[in-house]
Scaffold this active site. Structure first.
Site, PDB file in Angstrom:
ATOM      1  N   HIS A  70      29.466  71.815  28.820  1.00 57.79           N
ATOM      2  CA  HIS A  70      28.428  70.529  28.818  1.00 57.79           C
ATOM      3  C   HIS A  70      26.878  70.454  28.149  1.00 57.79           C
ATOM      4  CE1 HIS A  70      27.553  67.842  32.613  1.00 57.79           C
ATOM      5  NE2 HIS A  70      28.315  67.430  32.084  1.00 57.79           N
TER       6      HIS A  70
ATOM      7  N   HIS B 152      36.793  61.043  26.439  1.00 56.81           N
ATOM      8  CA  HIS B 152      36.225  61.016  27.584  1.00 56.81           C
ATOM      9  C   HIS B 152      36.170  59.594  28.317  1.00 56.81           C
ATOM     10  CE1 HIS B 152      32.180  61.326  29.510  1.00 56.81           C
ATOM     11  NE2 HIS B 152      31.846  62.846  29.586  1.00 56.81           N
TER      12      HIS B 152
END
Length: 386
Positions: A189, A289
């Protein structure tokens, strides 16, 4: 006649849990839907959509490529999360209109599908990994062949070994729980910086991961060379890149194995189709994504259908962000996302293939949202990457 069709109205709906939907109407009654949003910046993207609407009203919706080029090049300043996400949702809606006008799924207009289904992975855990082993077992029991989780909590630029040990312990526990043949994606992340990223990558290598995602932020991609030299695990990157020009350097560098453009952030179907083709030329995989809603997922599946190098699709069903509403709530043909044996079918309906429940959208838009990501701080009080 199709040539006479004109765009008449753009309407945006900010809906829970953290999404925004766009409806584009035409004078022939054909409606297209898109999902332009930046998580935590929905109102800003909404303003950008309505700025672009000034150009679109009265135009022929069928001229998608020309509209894309004008919306991108027609402003002196271009690119970035807000502009490209607004453009992305508009692009999705225009493709939806075109598909419905011809009575064909978008992938048919892009040359036809190369696959009839694609593997999907399920998120487990939340922002902070905890009790993930049982969660992983449950997901695998439901038929998923791959999972993804956040790999660590906040981590300072140089942090202590106990943070590394905790991250490794989490993955070791999951691998033991689900066996050697289920794919595990570990998402850092962008929370990790160069000094710790190479340590984590090397320590996690024995667990045969499907990929490590955003081991460092995209703006620190020169670090990927060193990470790649420390492990053989495939490196995935791309949710915070917004155009071919952003991805160009990543591909040229040669250290990323999997590109993850977001169909609601990186210019929509038009641009992500081109990004996928660029990646294929570099023998790099595609895994779009998509922690967002049903329109974004449907757009991803259209690109997956025609991209040879696509191998897995993210989807947000049951993700920890989806508090109050989930992806199936806003569509009436809930069977369109048919999950079986760890795969999801490619939609075959006209346009995007999803039938948006507009009345429900309108109702939920009355509540709306002002979702923001958490702001974390390190032990010393400095702000941490989330």
């Amino acid at each position: 006649m199709l040539n006479a069709m004109k765009i008449t109205k753009l309407t945006t709906y900010i809906v829970p849990p953290r999404w925004m939907f766009l409806k584009i109407e035409t004078d022939e009654g054909i409606v297209g839907w898109g999902e332009p949003v930046v998580e935590g910046r929905a109102l800003t993207v909404e303003a950008a959509v309505h700025e672009l609407a000034d150009y679109l009203i009265g135009k022929d919706p069928m001229l998608i490529e020309d509209h894309w080029q004008v919306m991108y090049r027609g402003g002196f300043y271009r690119g970035g999360a807000i502009h490209m996400s607004a453009l992305a949702g508009i692009d999705q809606a225009l493709w939806d209109i075109k598909g419905k006008a011809y009575g064909q799924p978008i992938h048919q207009l892009l040359g036809g599908q190369v696959r009839d289904r694609i593997k999907v992975y399920s998120w487990i855990g939340g922002d902070r990994p905890a009790d993930v082993a049982n969660n992983a077992r449950e997901v695998v029991a439901r038929g998923f062949k791959a999972i993804k989780l956040n790999g660590c909590e906040e981590m300072q630029i140089v942090d202590t070994n106990d943070k590394v040990e905790k991250a490794v312990e989490t993955i070791a526990t999951i691998r033991e729980a689900i066996g050697p043949h289920i794919g595990i994606g570990v998402d850092f992340h962008g929370r990790v910086h160069k000094p710790m990223a190479k340590v984590l990558a090397k320590e996690l290598e024995p667990y045969k991961l499907m990929f490590i995602e955003e081991p460092v932020l995209s703006e620190n991609r020169e670090t990927l060379k060193e990470i790649a030299n420390h492990c053989s695990t495939p490196i995935a990157l791309g949710e915070r890149l917004y155009s071919r020009w952003d991805f160009k350097g990543v591909l040229a560098d040669g250290y990323v194995d999997i590109l993850q453009p977001d169909l609601s952030h990186a210019g929509g179907i038009t641009e992500c189709r081109k990004i996928a083709a660029m990646a294929e030329a570099y023998d790099v995989a595609l895994a779009p994504h998509c922690p967002l809603g049903p329109i974004a997922l449907a757009a991803c599946l259209q690109v997956d259908a025609v991209s040879y190098n696509a191998f897995i699709q993210e989807q947000s069903l049951g993700i920890h962000y989806n508090q109050g509403n989930d992806i199936l709530d806003y569509i009436s043909n809930k069977e369109v996302f048919h999950y079986a044996d760890g795969f999801v079918s490619i939609p075959q309906g006209p346009g995007l293939g999803v039938e948006v429940d507009e009345q429900y959208v309108i109702e939920r838009a009355k509540e709306g949202h002002r979702w923001r990501n958490p702001v974390w701080r390190h032990a010393d009080g400095s702000v941490a990457e989330w």
